[in-house]
Design a protein around this motif. Structure first.
Motif, PDB file in Angstrom:
ATOM      1  N   MET A  45      71.559  -0.855  69.725  1.00  0.00           N
ATOM      2  CA  MET A  45      71.934  -1.841  70.741  1.00  0.00           C
ATOM      3  C   MET A  45      71.629  -1.321  72.145  1.00  0.00           C
ATOM      4  N   ALA A  46      71.905  -0.050  72.380  1.00  0.00           N
ATOM      5  CA  ALA A  46      71.617   0.539  73.692  1.00  0.00           C
ATOM      6  C   ALA A  46      70.119   0.606  73.949  1.00  0.00           C
ATOM      7  N   GLY A  47      69.334   0.713  72.890  1.00  0.00           N
ATOM      8  CA  GLY A  47      67.886   0.814  73.028  1.00  0.00           C
ATOM      9  C   GLY A  47      67.154  -0.505  73.036  1.00  0.00           C
ATOM     10  N   ASP A  48      67.897  -1.586  72.955  1.00  0.00           N
ATOM     11  CA  ASP A  48      67.318  -2.927  73.005  1.00  0.00           C
ATOM     12  C   ASP A  48      67.475  -3.460  74.425  1.00  0.00           C
ATOM     13  N   PRO A  49      66.424  -3.984  75.053  1.00  0.00           N
ATOM     14  CA  PRO A  49      66.544  -4.448  76.435  1.00  0.00           C
ATOM     15  C   PRO A  49      67.681  -5.459  76.661  1.00  0.00           C
ATOM     16  N   HIS A  50      67.807  -6.434  75.780  1.00  0.00           N
ATOM     17  CA  HIS A  50      68.893  -7.416  75.932  1.00  0.00           C
ATOM     18  C   HIS A  50      70.246  -6.751  75.666  1.00  0.00           C
ATOM     19  N   GLY A  51      70.290  -5.917  74.649  1.00  0.00           N
ATOM     20  CA  GLY A  51      71.523  -5.200  74.324  1.00  0.00           C
ATOM     21  C   GLY A  51      71.973  -4.310  75.466  1.00  0.00           C
ATOM     22  N   ALA A  52      71.028  -3.655  76.119  1.00  0.00           N
ATOM     23  CA  ALA A  52      71.362  -2.799  77.255  1.00  0.00           C
ATOM     24  C   ALA A  52      71.981  -3.613  78.380  1.00  0.00           C
ATOM     25  N   ARG A  53      71.436  -4.775  78.643  1.00  0.00           N
ATOM     26  CA  ARG A  53      72.017  -5.631  79.690  1.00  0.00           C
ATOM     27  C   ARG A  53      73.434  -6.066  79.316  1.00  0.00           C
ATOM     28  N   VAL A  60      79.947  -0.669  80.196  1.00  0.00           N
ATOM     29  CA  VAL A  60      79.606   0.637  79.631  1.00  0.00           C
ATOM     30  C   VAL A  60      78.985   1.489  80.729  1.00  0.00           C
ATOM     31  N   ASP A  61      79.396   2.738  80.782  1.00  0.00           N
ATOM     32  CA  ASP A  61      78.972   3.619  81.876  1.00  0.00           C
ATOM     33  C   ASP A  61      77.617   4.262  81.654  1.00  0.00           C
ATOM     34  N   THR A  62      77.313   4.678  80.435  1.00  0.00           N
ATOM     35  CA  THR A  62      76.030   5.320  80.162  1.00  0.00           C
ATOM     36  C   THR A  62      75.470   4.844  78.827  1.00  0.00           C
ATOM     37  N   LEU A  63      74.156   4.826  78.762  1.00  0.00           N
ATOM     38  CA  LEU A  63      73.453   4.448  77.544  1.00  0.00           C
ATOM     39  C   LEU A  63      72.612   5.632  77.091  1.00  0.00           C
ATOM     40  N   SER A  64      72.620   5.893  75.807  1.00  0.00           N
ATOM     41  CA  SER A  64      71.760   6.916  75.235  1.00  0.00           C
ATOM     42  C   SER A  64      70.688   6.181  74.435  1.00  0.00           C
ATOM     43  N   VAL A  65      69.439   6.379  74.826  1.00  0.00           N
ATOM     44  CA  VAL A  65      68.334   5.584  74.300  1.00  0.00           C
ATOM     45  C   VAL A  65      67.267   6.505  73.717  1.00  0.00           C
ATOM     46  N   ALA A  66      66.722   6.122  72.576  1.00  0.00           N
ATOM     47  CA  ALA A  66      65.624   6.875  71.982  1.00  0.00           C
ATOM     48  C   ALA A  66      64.454   6.910  72.949  1.00  0.00           C
ATOM     49  N   THR A  67      63.764   8.015  72.975  1.00  0.00           N
ATOM     50  CA  THR A  67      62.650   8.202  73.906  1.00  0.00           C
ATOM     51  C   THR A  67      61.636   7.064  73.844  1.00  0.00           C
ATOM     52  N   GLY A  68      61.338   6.587  72.659  1.00  0.00           N
ATOM     53  CA  GLY A  68      60.357   5.521  72.501  1.00  0.00           C
ATOM     54  C   GLY A  68      60.793   4.181  73.056  1.00  0.00           C
ATOM     55  N   ARG A  69      62.062   4.034  73.313  1.00  0.00           N
ATOM     56  CA  ARG A  69      62.589   2.769  73.841  1.00  0.00           C
ATOM     57  C   ARG A  69      62.999   2.849  75.310  1.00  0.00           C
ATOM     58  N   LEU A  70      62.955   4.033  75.857  1.00  0.00           N
ATOM     59  CA  LEU A  70      63.425   4.233  77.230  1.00  0.00           C
ATOM     60  C   LEU A  70      62.688   3.362  78.237  1.00  0.00           C
ATOM     61  N   SER A  72      61.150   0.435  77.921  1.00  0.00           N
ATOM     62  CA  SER A  72      61.484  -0.997  77.876  1.00  0.00           C
ATOM     63  C   SER A  72      62.901  -1.258  78.384  1.00  0.00           C
ATOM     64  N   VAL A  73      63.818  -0.347  78.114  1.00  0.00           N
ATOM     65  CA  VAL A  73      65.180  -0.513  78.626  1.00  0.00           C
ATOM     66  C   VAL A  73      65.197  -0.324  80.135  1.00  0.00           C
ATOM     67  N   LYS A  74      64.469   0.658  80.619  1.00  0.00           N
ATOM     68  CA  LYS A  74      64.403   0.906  82.058  1.00  0.00           C
ATOM     69  C   LYS A  74      63.841  -0.309  82.800  1.00  0.00           C
ATOM     70  N   VAL A  75      62.774  -0.888  82.269  1.00  0.00           N
ATOM     71  CA  VAL A  75      62.184  -2.079  82.888  1.00  0.00           C
ATOM     72  C   VAL A  75      63.181  -3.235  82.865  1.00  0.00           C
ATOM     73  N   SER A  76      63.899  -3.374  81.752  1.00  0.00           N
ATOM     74  CA  SER A  76      64.875  -4.459  81.618  1.00  0.00           C
ATOM     75  C   SER A  76      65.999  -4.347  82.649  1.00  0.00           C
ATOM     76  N   LEU A  77      66.404  -3.127  82.955  1.00  0.00           N
ATOM     77  CA  LEU A  77      67.535  -2.924  83.863  1.00  0.00           C
ATOM     78  C   LEU A  77      67.128  -2.726  85.325  1.00  0.00           C
ATOM     79  N   ARG A  78      65.884  -2.382  85.538  1.00  0.00           N
ATOM     80  CA  ARG A  78      65.427  -2.029  86.879  1.00  0.00           C
ATOM     81  C   ARG A  78      65.596  -3.152  87.902  1.00  0.00           C
ATOM     82  N   ASP A  79      65.324  -4.356  87.519  1.00  0.00           N
ATOM     83  CA  ASP A  79      65.296  -5.461  88.480  1.00  0.00           C
ATOM     84  C   ASP A  79      66.503  -6.391  88.405  1.00  0.00           C
TER      85      ASP A  79
END
Length: 94
Positions: A45-53, A60-70, A72-79
């Motif tokens: 869930m933390a590694g899914d862009p929608h789930g992260a949002r 939630v204060d921090t998300l731990s995300v697999a390297t391969g998903r970082l 897409s999650v970063k892009v999802s949360l950046r803007d």
């Protein structure tokens, strides 16, 4: 957590955006924050862009995300703002 709440096998519930699961996460965050504790979530869930949002919107204060998903999650949360993430939660709870 998702598998237990939904009664599904773990492999079938890794991206469960089930309202019951989200409400439990919301309760955990509220209880932890009331005691001055931070909440970290790792997993699919933390590694899914929608789930992260959703998780950010739930507080939630921090998300731990697999390297391969970082990326897409970063892009999802950046803007988005925290309020945007809270809006996603409100829309999910409908």
């Amino acid at each position: 957590l998702a598998a237990t709440v939904t009664g599904q096998r773990r492999a079938n519930s890794t991206l469960s955006f089930d309202r019951r699961v989200l409400r439990l996460i919301e309760r955990v965050v509220a209880a932890a924050h009331a005691r001055g504790l931070e909440v970290s979530v790792c997993g699919e869930m933390a590694g899914d862009p929608h789930g992260a949002r959703l998780l950010v919107g739930l507080g939630v204060d921090t998300l731990s995300v697999a390297t391969g998903r970082l990326a897409s999650v970063k892009v999802s949360l950046r803007d988005v703002t925290i309020e945007d993430c809270r809006r996603v939660v409100r829309e999910t709870f409908g």
